[in-house]
Write a protein that holds these residues in place. Sequence first.
Motif, PDB file in Angstrom:
ATOM      1  N   ILE A 148       0.823  -1.217   0.000  1.00  0.00           N
ATOM      2  CA  ILE A 148       0.000   0.000   0.000  1.00  0.00           C
ATOM      3  C   ILE A 148       0.860   1.272   0.000  1.00  0.00           C
ATOM      4  O   ILE A 148       0.486   2.266  -0.598  1.00  0.00           O
ATOM      5  N   VAL A 149       2.005   1.209   0.644  1.00  0.00           N
ATOM      6  CA  VAL A 149       2.914   2.364   0.592  1.00  0.00           C
ATOM      7  C   VAL A 149       3.414   2.535  -0.832  1.00  0.00           C
ATOM      8  O   VAL A 149       3.475   3.648  -1.367  1.00  0.00           O
TER       9      VAL A 149
ATOM     10  N   ALA B 113       0.671   3.935  -3.104  1.00  0.00           N
ATOM     11  CA  ALA B 113       0.354   5.323  -2.768  1.00  0.00           C
ATOM     12  C   ALA B 113       1.484   6.255  -3.206  1.00  0.00           C
ATOM     13  O   ALA B 113       1.241   7.339  -3.747  1.00  0.00           O
TER      14      ALA B 113
ATOM     15  N   THR C  97       1.078   9.167  -6.042  1.00  0.00           N
ATOM     16  CA  THR C  97       1.393  10.557  -5.729  1.00  0.00           C
ATOM     17  C   THR C  97       2.457  11.109  -6.673  1.00  0.00           C
ATOM     18  O   THR C  97       2.302  12.191  -7.245  1.00  0.00           O
TER      19      THR C  97
ATOM     20  N   PRO D  47       5.887   7.987   9.152  1.00  0.00           N
ATOM     21  CA  PRO D  47       5.221   8.254   7.877  1.00  0.00           C
ATOM     22  C   PRO D  47       5.724   9.555   7.259  1.00  0.00           C
ATOM     23  O   PRO D  47       5.827  10.559   7.948  1.00  0.00           O
ATOM     24  N   VAL D  48       6.002   9.475   5.958  1.00  0.00           N
ATOM     25  CA  VAL D  48       6.508  10.659   5.268  1.00  0.00           C
ATOM     26  C   VAL D  48       5.325  11.504   4.818  1.00  0.00           C
ATOM     27  O   VAL D  48       4.418  11.027   4.142  1.00  0.00           O
TER      28      VAL D  48
ATOM     29  N   THR E  20       3.275  14.017   2.654  1.00  0.00           N
ATOM     30  CA  THR E  20       3.293  14.126   1.185  1.00  0.00           C
ATOM     31  C   THR E  20       4.004  15.391   0.704  1.00  0.00           C
ATOM     32  O   THR E  20       4.771  15.346  -0.252  1.00  0.00           O
TER      33      THR E  20
ATOM     34  N   PRO F 173       0.463   2.431   6.631  1.00  0.00           N
ATOM     35  CA  PRO F 173      -0.873   2.784   6.149  1.00  0.00           C
ATOM     36  C   PRO F 173      -1.164   4.283   6.252  1.00  0.00           C
ATOM     37  O   PRO F 173      -1.815   4.854   5.370  1.00  0.00           O
TER      38      PRO F 173
ATOM     39  N   GLN G 204       0.977   6.713   6.023  1.00  0.00           N
ATOM     40  CA  GLN G 204       1.674   7.389   4.927  1.00  0.00           C
ATOM     41  C   GLN G 204       0.923   7.184   3.608  1.00  0.00           C
ATOM     42  O   GLN G 204       0.744   8.129   2.828  1.00  0.00           O
ATOM     43  N   ALA G 205       0.442   5.953   3.412  1.00  0.00           N
ATOM     44  CA  ALA G 205      -0.304   5.660   2.182  1.00  0.00           C
ATOM     45  C   ALA G 205      -1.564   6.520   2.102  1.00  0.00           C
ATOM     46  O   ALA G 205      -1.885   7.094   1.057  1.00  0.00           O
TER      47      ALA G 205
ATOM     48  N   ASP H 226      -2.083   9.382   3.562  1.00  0.00           N
ATOM     49  CA  ASP H 226      -1.689  10.775   3.364  1.00  0.00           C
ATOM     50  C   ASP H 226      -1.412  11.044   1.883  1.00  0.00           C
ATOM     51  O   ASP H 226      -1.892  12.028   1.325  1.00  0.00           O
ATOM     52  N   HIS H 227      -0.666  10.136   1.255  1.00  0.00           N
ATOM     53  CA  HIS H 227      -0.344  10.304  -0.165  1.00  0.00           C
ATOM     54  C   HIS H 227      -1.614  10.293  -1.016  1.00  0.00           C
ATOM     55  O   HIS H 227      -1.819  11.144  -1.871  1.00  0.00           O
ATOM     56  N   MET H 228      -2.466   9.290  -0.753  1.00  0.00           N
ATOM     57  CA  MET H 228      -3.666   9.151  -1.583  1.00  0.00           C
ATOM     58  C   MET H 228      -4.610  10.325  -1.379  1.00  0.00           C
ATOM     59  O   MET H 228      -5.265  10.783  -2.323  1.00  0.00           O
TER      60      MET H 228
ATOM     61  N   PHE I 107      -3.756  13.283  -0.689  1.00  0.00           N
ATOM     62  CA  PHE I 107      -3.167  14.393  -1.432  1.00  0.00           C
ATOM     63  C   PHE I 107      -3.649  14.342  -2.875  1.00  0.00           C
ATOM     64  O   PHE I 107      -4.144  15.337  -3.411  1.00  0.00           O
ATOM     65  N   VAL I 108      -3.535  13.166  -3.485  1.00  0.00           N
ATOM     66  CA  VAL I 108      -3.950  13.022  -4.879  1.00  0.00           C
ATOM     67  C   VAL I 108      -5.448  13.295  -5.016  1.00  0.00           C
ATOM     68  O   VAL I 108      -5.887  14.053  -5.879  1.00  0.00           O
TER      69      VAL I 108
ATOM     70  N   THR J  45      -0.363  11.372  11.957  1.00  0.00           N
ATOM     71  CA  THR J  45       1.041  11.556  11.574  1.00  0.00           C
ATOM     72  C   THR J  45       1.815  12.223  12.707  1.00  0.00           C
ATOM     73  O   THR J  45       2.915  11.800  13.065  1.00  0.00           O
TER      74      THR J  45
END
Lengths: 136, 443
Positions: free
Chosen positions: A24-25, A28, A32, A115-116, A118, B235, B237-238, B240-242, B244-245, B271
Amino acid sequence: MRAVDRSGHIGGLPRVLVVDDDEIVLSALAATLEWVGYEVKTARNGHEAAQALRRREYAVLITDVKMPGLSGIQLLERVRSQTPRTRVLVVSGYPSREIEEEASAKGAALFLAKPVDTTRLRECVDALVAADEVSP
Amino acid sequence: MAGESEESRSRGDGGDGVDGGGGRALWGIRIILLVALALAGVGLLALDGSRPEPATLGILAGAALLALLGLVVFRHRRPSLGRGVALGLGAAAVGFASVRMLGPAFAPAAALGAPLVALAGASIGGFGPFLVADALTLGWALSLGLASGGLWPAGSLIALEPAASLLHLLMLAFVSNGVALVTTWNLRETSSQAERELRLSRAEQDRLARELAATEPLAAAGRLVANVAHEISNPVQAMDHMLFVLLEETPETDPRRPRLLTVKQAVDRLTQYLEQLSNFYRPPARAGRVDLNRVLGDVFQFLDRQLANANVKVSQEMATGLPPAAIGEEELRQVILNVVLNAVEAMSDGGELEVTTGGDSDSIYAAFQDSGPGIPEADLQRIFEPFFTTKRDQGGSGLGLSISRRILRRHGGELMAHSRPGAGARLVLKVPVAPGRDERGSP
């Protein structure tokens, strides 16, 4: 065997290789970075990534540290010897000073803890690609 | 302590003479010798008819008693000295008894030889009791032998009866070995006392082990938290990225956008929480040379609006010329932020926060006095425990102050809390002064 493409770009898009054993990372990150405007290739472990690196050159490699088989640090060593122009961003779910120092000693350009965020990720990748375009 | 070291030494040599395998063999030889001497003595006495006067026997008995007394008196403190005194007395008494039995000409040998041999044996054997007994007996045997052979410089010695010499030797062997036996018994007592002490120290060890076991769950909880944090970070991080999109793809006018923004807020909170958690287990940053006053100024500037919104008035009294603090700047900032936010949250209806700094050449401090309700006595120590919070319903993680204390302690500093009910709380952070150049911070 295909000739190794040394440009790091396809159709003008900088190429980024993302390595993480967590699906999932991985998806995602890919979604992105693609949205931001990169050509993204994903790998689930160090060996897949090493294979991908043999075929093409990437502007940026984003790698997790703890992975089955080849670790992020070992992958970093290969990148340094095989495609030294690739900038490496190391991301760890178990951040520690030791790992950060080791990564930096082995040539990682940046180190981030999971967690990074975005926005931070975008800034970092953009900066690494820009550095790649500036340097010869 | 001298007494203790002597005791341990005595236990050591008592062990090689009494309890060891070699000791057992010596015991056997000693018993055979004594029995042989006794039989020979009794046999000779029966044949010869010569017996010592009652006064001589009395002196010998007295010597044995004195020796015992010496042992008893010095039993607990300095047992080696006790044995030395006992043996010396015993040897001297035997010498005097001999003079009575053998005549005044034998006096120099008896008076000097026996005690000297006894003390020499005692010091060579480190006051090991049976060694001394053997040395004494052998020494006396040698003296008698020399005297019988006319080698001792005394005129009347040739008159010495073999039976009397043997009887002498026999009594001496019994007395000295008897003393040694008593000493051994005394040693056993000492060693059983040592065993009791050892048991006590084992009890102490058990207590420490129990205490450690009590803190173990906390350490285990720490590892668990670190693992959980790691498992959640991917999860999050995932997401957060998604998000964003998704947000980028959702037009400003889309009615679903506020919902996405709420999810984004939730993810942001997660986070931040994870960042706090990972800070909790992160190794320390290298200590730098940080200007405490400047970092304080930065934090208050950063919190300016939040403090105004919370109706908190800040007064600062900064010491000038403070030496630099030995801590990472980011860490110090985090600590100050946590302490200030904690104070602000304590003053839910607003109030005053007095900040003072100061220090000496070893450490510098910043004190934060709020005008809130104060911290109840029972909570004063608990506020530094991880996950202890009185504001869980307001999203408090209970990590701020415990992380802060951990950070400071990692750098040799400390975070302390003082409070009197109704008089607010006072938190004081202390950081060691950075070593090296005597560089003063800005005022």
